[in-house]
Structures are given as structure tokens and as C-alpha cells.
Design an enzyme around this catalytic site. Structure first.
Site, PDB file in Angstrom:
ATOM      1  CD1 TRP A  26       0.475   0.725   3.272  1.00  0.00           C
ATOM      2  CD2 TRP A  26       0.000  -1.453   3.194  1.00  0.00           C
ATOM      3  NE1 TRP A  26       1.038   0.145   4.369  1.00  0.00           N
ATOM      4  CE2 TRP A  26       0.757  -1.206   4.354  1.00  0.00           C
ATOM      5  CE3 TRP A  26      -0.418  -2.770   2.936  1.00  0.00           C
ATOM      6  CZ2 TRP A  26       1.110  -2.202   5.244  1.00  0.00           C
ATOM      7  CZ3 TRP A  26      -0.068  -3.764   3.825  1.00  0.00           C
ATOM      8  CH2 TRP A  26       0.689  -3.482   4.959  1.00  0.00           C
ATOM      9  CD  GLU A  45      -2.798   4.061   8.285  1.00  0.00           C
ATOM     10  OE1 GLU A  45      -2.992   3.904   9.501  1.00  0.00           O
ATOM     11  OE2 GLU A  45      -1.656   4.064   7.788  1.00  0.00           O
ATOM     12  CD  GLN A  50      -7.260  -2.795  18.128  1.00  0.00           C
ATOM     13  OE1 GLN A  50      -6.592  -3.325  18.984  1.00  0.00           O
ATOM     14  NE2 GLN A  50      -8.157  -1.883  18.389  1.00  0.00           N
ATOM     15  CE1 TYR A 125      -1.697   7.030  13.741  1.00  0.00           C
ATOM     16  CE2 TYR A 125      -3.206   5.226  13.196  1.00  0.00           C
ATOM     17  CZ  TYR A 125      -1.958   5.813  13.111  1.00  0.00           C
ATOM     18  OH  TYR A 125      -0.974   5.223  12.381  1.00  0.00           O
ATOM     19  CG  ASP A 143       0.748   4.842  16.050  1.00  0.00           C
ATOM     20  OD1 ASP A 143       1.714   5.554  16.395  1.00  0.00           O
ATOM     21  OD2 ASP A 143       0.881   3.822  15.342  1.00  0.00           O
ATOM     22  CB  CYS A 204      17.797   5.697  17.064  1.00  0.00           C
ATOM     23  SG  CYS A 204      16.580   7.025  17.064  1.00  0.00           S
ATOM     24  CB  CYS A 210      16.971  10.499  21.862  1.00  0.00           C
ATOM     25  SG  CYS A 210      15.807   9.647  22.943  1.00  0.00           S
TER      26      CYS A 210
HETATM   27  S1  SF4 Z   1      14.890   5.922  22.825  1.00  0.00           S
HETATM   28 FE1  SF4 Z   1      15.562   7.708  21.677  1.00  0.00          FE
HETATM   29  S2  SF4 Z   1      17.517   7.106  20.796  1.00  0.00           S
HETATM   30 FE2  SF4 Z   1      16.536   5.257  21.457  1.00  0.00          FE
HETATM   31  S3  SF4 Z   1      15.452   4.536  19.647  1.00  0.00           S
HETATM   32 FE3  SF4 Z   1      13.994   5.772  20.797  1.00  0.00          FE
HETATM   33  S4  SF4 Z   1      14.144   7.817  19.949  1.00  0.00           S
HETATM   34 FE4  SF4 Z   1      15.966   6.688  19.271  1.00  0.00          FE
END
Ligand code: SF4
Length: 367
Positions: A26, A45, A50, A125, A143, A204, A210
Site C-alpha cells: 500500500w 490503515e 490492532q 488517528y 498512535d 536510531c 534524544c
Molecule cells: S529511545 Fe531515543 S535514541 Fe533510542 S530509539 Fe527511541 S528515539 Fe531513538
């Protein structure tokens, strides 16, 4: 609220997503333009509510072959729609999808978020996700996965859903700047594949910024939610047969199990024979069926009557040859499949009257 500017903060997500995105049936190739088939986005969607992506893929493919347009779905027989949904669970979604397809076939696609949210089955959502992915509207779709990601990125304490309005306001300019479809799907992908409950922060694209990771608080954000209490019951699931017909509950009009045919059930109580069914039944090994709020120890049983038997209230005789076409939930499909394999030896002499009188007394089945 002293959060960083979202377009700059989330910018690494866009090139990361272009690199790692999974090919899904999709998903449009061009994430800059409106989706060539908004109906495919709507179907995906609704199916993804679920249900995991890997489970949805074959259902989506079959569905689009069978009901390729809103008009074809709207005109389809309700039993056929439920049958095509069989195995995905939460069948209400199939009915909503058919109703939404009917509105779109009659009136065309809505032109704003409010119109999408008014379609049957589209909560805030799903409406926002369809708006962003199908139409490139900067409508933030948050979500559970997205709330988890944003809570960690911004090092939010408490339940992030209580900050939903603030988070939507924060994300919206990033959608406009980085592309609504691309950024919405990038956030979904990050939550599904990297920032999972046990995240892989090493992979990440936002690890350097983060808040939870930098503060060493990833394990505590967001806080664990208390799980709903699960009730455990034991029940007999009954295939009652006479003259090549079976006794079944026809579909309810409303509720979680609307549209589905069900075998009669009897909940085993303290007064029932310990460890076994009443006499006169063949059985198969049982299994445990788990629902959100309930765990069933299911004992599947087959009772063959000598001759037809007056229907118990709310039950209907259905010919064996028609069973395969009836839409059923997972538990009931399983007994239907078992009927093709021999069960255990019959136990003593049947006493159908006693059993069927309990079906009458039982009224609506438990399910
Ligand atoms: S906790 Fe922070 S650094 Fe770790 S995967 Fe999630 S967003 Fe990325």
C-alpha cells in the site's frame, strides 16, 4: 513548553526513512505527491489498527483483488466482506470500511480532516494518517508507537497521551516542512522497528538528540501502563449435528462479534463433571484462546444426534455444505476445521436432551 523546533529536530528522520523503508503493497513510490489510490491507504490503515504489518500484507493483497474500488466494496454482500476479513479479527473494522467505502462511492473523498474523521470507523488517528499519507495534508497522526517515540525524544514524564494536543501542535510544522506522507510514515517506521518498547538506540537516526537516551532514562519513558485484568474461563465449544446440518448462532447485528457465525458454547461451572464433558460427545484436544480481557480454555466437542432436533432459541440449523462459506472468528473457524478430522472415541451413551436444554437456558452464547 520549551521544546526544540520540530522541523530541525526531526529532520534526520526523512533521509533515514528513504534509506530503510520497507516496500509494502500500500506504500506509494513517490512520497512527495498525493497517493495514487487513497482507497488503498484507507484499507491498509483500517487493517493495521490492532494487526501487525506482516499479518496484514496477504490480507491487503487479496482484499484489493476482490474489492479494488470503494464502489465494488460498497456493493459487495456483507457476508462476503466478513469472509474476506476472516482471520484479521476485530470484524467491526470490516463493516466500517464497507460503510466508509459507500460514502466515498456516493459523495467522493472528503476534502478536509473533519470530513475524513466523519467517515465510519475513522477515529482522529486514522483520519489524520489517511490525510497525511493519501492527500499530503499536514495532519499529525499519533498512535501508541508515535507517542512512545515523542515521549522519549522530548523526555516527557507521565503518560504522553495526556499531552496529545501539545504534541500534535509541535509535530505539525515538521510535517509541512519534511513532507506529510514521508514524515508520518517515518515516525511509524521508527516506532515499529527501532524505538520499540526495548529500543535499538544504536540504529536510531535521532540518537544524538534524544532526551531520554542522553539522560539515561529510556527504560522509564514512557511509564508502563497497568494491564487490564484478564478473566479465565473454561468452556465447551459445541458442534451439534443432525441430518448433516449443524446448530449455529447467526450473526449479531451489533457488538464485537457482529457479522460472525458462532458455534454454541457452554461455560463449564463447578457443577459440571470434573475434568470432562457430559456423556455422548466426541472431542478433540483443547486449546487456550486469548482475548484482550479474557482467556478461554476451549474444549471442542462434536455431538451427533439421531434425528433433527427443534432449534434452541437464537440458534439455526445450517447445512454442512454451507459451513465453509460462513464468516467466523478464529476460535470458531478452528472447530470448523476440526470437523474434517476424526475426533476421539464417543463417550458413553448420548444425552442430547440434557445438553440442548442447557443451550436453551443459556440464551445468548458467551463469546
Ligand atoms: S529511545 Fe531515543 S535514541 Fe533510542 S530509539 Fe527511541 S528515539 Fe531513538
Amino acid at each position: 513548553m520549551s521544546w526544540p523546533s520540530a522541523p530541525e529536530f526531526l529532520a534526520p528522520l526523512a533521509p533515514w526513512f528513504d534509506r530503510v523503508r520497507r516496500e509494502l503493497p500500500w506504500r506509494a513510490a513517490d512520497l512527495e505527491a498525493p497517493h495514487p489510490d487513497p482507497y488503498a491507504v484507507l484499507v491498509s490503515e483500517l487493517m493495521l489498527q490492532q494487526t501487525q504489518v506482516a499479518t496484514v500484507i496477504p490480507f491487503f493483497t487479496r482484499w484489493m483483488e476482490r474489492f479494488p474500488t470503494p464502489a465494488r466494496l460498497a456493493a459487495a454482500d456483507e457476508d462476503a466482506v466478513h469472509k474476506a476479513w476472516e482471520g484479521l479479527g476485530y470484524y467491526r473494522r470490516a463493516r466500517f470500511l464497507k460503510a466508509a467505502a459507500g460514502t466515498v462511492a456516493d459523495e467522493g473523498w472528503p476534502t478536509d480532516l473533519q470530513g475524513l474523521a466523519a467517515l465510519p470507523g475513522l477515529g482522529p488517528y486514522t483520519a489524520a494518517a489517511v490525510g497525511a499519507i493519501a492527500f499530503q495534508w499536514p495532519t499529525p497522526a499519533l498512535d501508541g508507537n508515535a507517542f512512545r517515540v515523542l515521549a522519549r525524544l522530548l523526555e516527557l514524564d507521565g503518560d504522553p497521551k495526556t499531552r496529545a494536543a501539545d504534541l500534535r501542535t509541535w509535530v505539525a510544522p515538521a510535517l509541512a516542512a519534511l513532507g506529510p506522507s514521508r514524515l508520518t510514515q517515518a515516525l511509524m517506521e521508527l516506532g515499529a522497528t527501532v524505538c520499540t518498547p526495548q529500543p535499538a538506540c544504536g540504529r536510531c537516526p535521532l540518537a544524538d538528540r534524544c532526551g531520554a537516551r542522553v539522560a539515561g532514562r529510556v527504560a522509564e519513558i514512557p511509564p508502563a501502563t497497568r494491564r487490564a485484568q484478564v478473566r479465565s474461563i473454561e468452556l465447551w465449544l459445541l458442534a451439534v449435528e443432525a441430518e448433516d446440518r449443524f446448530l449455529l448462532h447467526p450473526p449479531a447485528v451489533r457488538g464485537l462479534l457482529a457479522g460472525l457465525w458462532r458455534w454454541p458454547t457452554l461455560e463449564v461451572t463447578a457443577g459440571d463433571a470434573p475434568g470432562g464433558p457430559p456423556p455422548g460427545l466426541q472431542g478433540w484436544p483443547g486449546w487456550t484462546q486469548v482475548y484482550t480481557h479474557r482467556r478461554e480454555a476451549v474444549r471442542p466437542l462434536h455431538l451427533q444426534l439421531e434425528a433433527g432436533f427443534q432449534e434452541a432459541s437464537g440458534l439455526r440449523w445450517m447445512p454442512r455444505t454451507g459451513l465453509a462459506a460462513l464468516p467466523m472468528g478464529k476460535r470458531d473457524q478452528r472447530l470448523r476445521d476440526l470437523l474434517r478430522t476424526p475426533g476421539e472415541a464417543p463417550l458413553e451413551a448420548p444425552d442430547p436432551q440434557a445438553l440442548l436444554s442447557r443451550l436453551r437456558a443459556d440464551g445468548a452464547p458467551s463469546a
